[in-house]
Design a protein around this motif. Structure first.
Motif, PDB file in Angstrom:
ATOM      1  N   ALA A  71       0.809  -1.209   0.000  1.00 13.67           N
ATOM      2  CA  ALA A  71       0.000   0.000   0.000  1.00 13.67           C
ATOM      3  C   ALA A  71       0.848   1.268   0.000  1.00 13.67           C
ATOM      4  O   ALA A  71       0.300   2.373  -0.037  1.00 13.67           O
ATOM      5  CB  ALA A  71      -0.943   0.017   1.207  1.00 13.67           C
ATOM      6  N   ASP A  72       2.164   1.111   0.048  1.00 18.20           N
ATOM      7  CA  ASP A  72       3.044   2.272   0.022  1.00 18.20           C
ATOM      8  C   ASP A  72       3.257   2.708  -1.432  1.00 18.20           C
ATOM      9  O   ASP A  72       3.671   1.905  -2.277  1.00 18.20           O
ATOM     10  CB  ASP A  72       4.388   1.916   0.669  1.00 18.20           C
ATOM     11  N   ILE A  73       2.993   3.960  -1.722  1.00 21.75           N
ATOM     12  CA  ILE A  73       3.033   4.451  -3.098  1.00 21.75           C
ATOM     13  C   ILE A  73       4.417   4.274  -3.723  1.00 21.75           C
ATOM     14  O   ILE A  73       4.549   3.749  -4.837  1.00 21.75           O
ATOM     15  CB  ILE A  73       2.623   5.937  -3.156  1.00 21.75           C
ATOM     16  N   LYS A 106      -1.540  -3.743   5.721  1.00 22.84           N
ATOM     17  CA  LYS A 106      -2.432  -3.031   4.791  1.00 22.84           C
ATOM     18  C   LYS A 106      -2.282  -3.571   3.367  1.00 22.84           C
ATOM     19  O   LYS A 106      -2.097  -2.826   2.413  1.00 22.84           O
ATOM     20  CB  LYS A 106      -2.186  -1.524   4.828  1.00 22.84           C
ATOM     21  N   LEU A 111      -7.999  -3.311   1.923  1.00 23.56           N
ATOM     22  CA  LEU A 111      -7.900  -2.093   1.123  1.00 23.56           C
ATOM     23  C   LEU A 111      -9.210  -1.753   0.402  1.00 23.56           C
ATOM     24  O   LEU A 111      -9.362  -0.636  -0.088  1.00 23.56           O
ATOM     25  CB  LEU A 111      -6.776  -2.212   0.100  1.00 23.56           C
ATOM     26  N   GLU A 114     -10.686   1.284   1.576  1.00 23.20           N
ATOM     27  CA  GLU A 114      -9.965   2.519   1.262  1.00 23.20           C
ATOM     28  C   GLU A 114      -9.835   2.688  -0.250  1.00 23.20           C
ATOM     29  O   GLU A 114      -8.727   2.642  -0.807  1.00 23.20           O
ATOM     30  CB  GLU A 114      -8.586   2.507   1.916  1.00 23.20           C
ATOM     31  N   GLU A 116      -9.916   5.217  -2.127  1.00 18.48           N
ATOM     32  CA  GLU A 116      -9.050   6.335  -2.522  1.00 18.48           C
ATOM     33  C   GLU A 116      -7.578   5.942  -2.454  1.00 18.48           C
ATOM     34  O   GLU A 116      -6.767   6.380  -3.285  1.00 18.48           O
ATOM     35  CB  GLU A 116      -9.317   7.550  -1.635  1.00 18.48           C
ATOM     36  N   THR A 117      -7.224   5.110  -1.468  1.00 22.18           N
ATOM     37  CA  THR A 117      -5.842   4.629  -1.372  1.00 22.18           C
ATOM     38  C   THR A 117      -5.486   3.791  -2.589  1.00 22.18           C
ATOM     39  O   THR A 117      -4.418   3.960  -3.187  1.00 22.18           O
ATOM     40  CB  THR A 117      -5.655   3.797  -0.093  1.00 22.18           C
ATOM     41  N   VAL A 118      -6.379   2.877  -2.955  1.00 18.57           N
ATOM     42  CA  VAL A 118      -6.133   2.034  -4.122  1.00 18.57           C
ATOM     43  C   VAL A 118      -6.080   2.881  -5.393  1.00 18.57           C
ATOM     44  O   VAL A 118      -5.231   2.666  -6.270  1.00 18.57           O
ATOM     45  CB  VAL A 118      -7.207   0.932  -4.246  1.00 18.57           C
ATOM     46  N   THR A 120      -5.117   5.965  -5.643  1.00 13.74           N
ATOM     47  CA  THR A 120      -3.836   6.681  -5.648  1.00 13.74           C
ATOM     48  C   THR A 120      -2.704   5.765  -6.084  1.00 13.74           C
ATOM     49  O   THR A 120      -1.809   6.162  -6.854  1.00 13.74           O
ATOM     50  CB  THR A 120      -3.542   7.262  -4.257  1.00 13.74           C
ATOM     51  N   LEU A 121      -2.730   4.523  -5.602  1.00 15.40           N
ATOM     52  CA  LEU A 121      -1.729   3.546  -6.027  1.00 15.40           C
ATOM     53  C   LEU A 121      -1.777   3.356  -7.540  1.00 15.40           C
ATOM     54  O   LEU A 121      -0.747   3.395  -8.224  1.00 15.40           O
ATOM     55  CB  LEU A 121      -1.954   2.207  -5.326  1.00 15.40           C
TER      56      LEU A 121
END
Length: 335
Positions: A71-73, A106, A111, A114, A116-118, A120-121
């Motif tokens: 999950a870290d960009i 995470k 995920l 989330e 929005e997190t996915v 962004t990835l």
């Protein structure tokens, strides 16, 4: 035999400890058209572990997809760039694995909560490479299991540039069920995946979960853009040969598959790879046929194994099958 696979896809799911490079080489012998996936590989394992080992593959495995967990960009983007450099056809983000271990980092199904997190990835990963970045997810998690929840997730991630979604048609229970139970207990809701395709006609939607026959594959392909087979393709790999009918082509024989497999085994032994570890992937070759049990016994549970022993087991199994077929033919002729 008509080809019904125009703009359609059949793939074998990423499975930890199962879809290794050795299995993928074996799987490719059954069908040249299927998309193959690596095991889910965490970004940490790729960046800090045995990178070359994780990313090794035989050229015959193409088209091949690297599935990433993370999950870290920055880490996900770096690993996506690695995938493109090493020659992978696609990168897939795991948003479906329900295990406690991956939740802690995470990774996986958590995920889905989330989007929005996915998104962004996807945005950063896709901007860094020219190969596609796709997402594999569940239809929901825990009590967030409405169709609207999944619809919102896909809509959000698609807006960031993802064009292909592989949907495991079960909700993932992140508390109370093991990963194995999560593959079996939550009910399958294929209709939700069909509806997703109707709502997003421009997206490529693939379906996964509980699919075990070519007839079932054909049925699903009437509604979605692709089908992903999981454990059925590992436990009975010949289903992928039978699926050649979807392309209007004949299935290769098990004899032909074994003949093409032996040079690969010789290469791996020459490299020092342990043959018993490789051979575990071949146990299902004769699944459902007479002699299948003896074949499995010949290959499994041994600390040492030779190519000659595998060849001998194959010869005996094929001869036994031929004997049984001849006996059955004689019975039918008499009736």
């Amino acid at each position: 035999m008509p080809n019904i696979m125009q703009d359609k896809r059949l793939s074998i799911a990423p499975m930890i400890d199962w879809t290794t490079s050795d299995y993928r080489f074996f799987a490719r012998l059954f069908n040249p058209h299927t998309y193959l996936y690596t095991e889910m590989i965490s970004t940490g394992a790729l960046i800090h572990g045995k990178t070359d080992r994780h990313l090794r593959f035989d050229a015959s495995e193409h088209p091949l997809v690297l599935q990433l967990g993370g999950a870290d960009i920055a880490e996900m983007t770096h690993c996506t760039e690695l995938a493109q450099t090493r020659g992978f056809a696609e990168v897939n983000i795991n948003v479906g694995c329900p295990s406690d271990r991956v939740q802690h980092n995470k990774i996986g199904a958590c995920l889905m909560a989330e989007p929005e997190t996915v998104a962004t990835l996807v945005k950063h990963m896709q901007a860094a490479v020219s190969i596609p970045v796709t997402v594999k997810h569940r239809i929901g998690i825990d009590h967030f299991d409405s169709y609207e929840f999944m619809h919102n997730f896909v809509e959000t991630v698609a807006a960031a540039g993802c064009e292909r979604f592989i949907v495991h048609a079960r909700t993932a229970w992140l508390q109370g069920l093991s990963p194995k139970q999560n593959r079996e207990i939550p009910p399958l809701r294929y209709e939700d995946v069909y509806r997703l395709k109707q709502d997003f006609p421009s997206l490529a939607i693939e379906i996964n979960g509980g699919i075990t026959t070519v007839a079932e594959i054909e049925t699903h392909l009437q509604h979605v853009d692709g089908v992903m087979i999981g454990r059925a393709a590992y436990q009975n790999p010949y289903i992928m040969a039978e699926a050649m009918s979807l392309w209007g082509e004949a299935a290769p024989s098990r004899e032909a598959i074994l003949e093409r497999l032996m040079p690969y085994l010789q290469e791996q032994v020459a490299k020092g790879e342990p043959l018993p570890t490789i051979a575990r992937h071949f146990l299902g070759l004769f699944q459902g046929l007479p002699g299948a049990r003896k074949w499995r016994q010949a290959l499994s549970g041994k600390q040492s194994l030779t190519i000659a022993e595998i060849e001998d087991a194959a010869t005996q199994t094929l001869a036994f099958i031929a004997q049984q077929d001849a006996y059955q033919d004689s019975l039918e002729a008499q009736s």
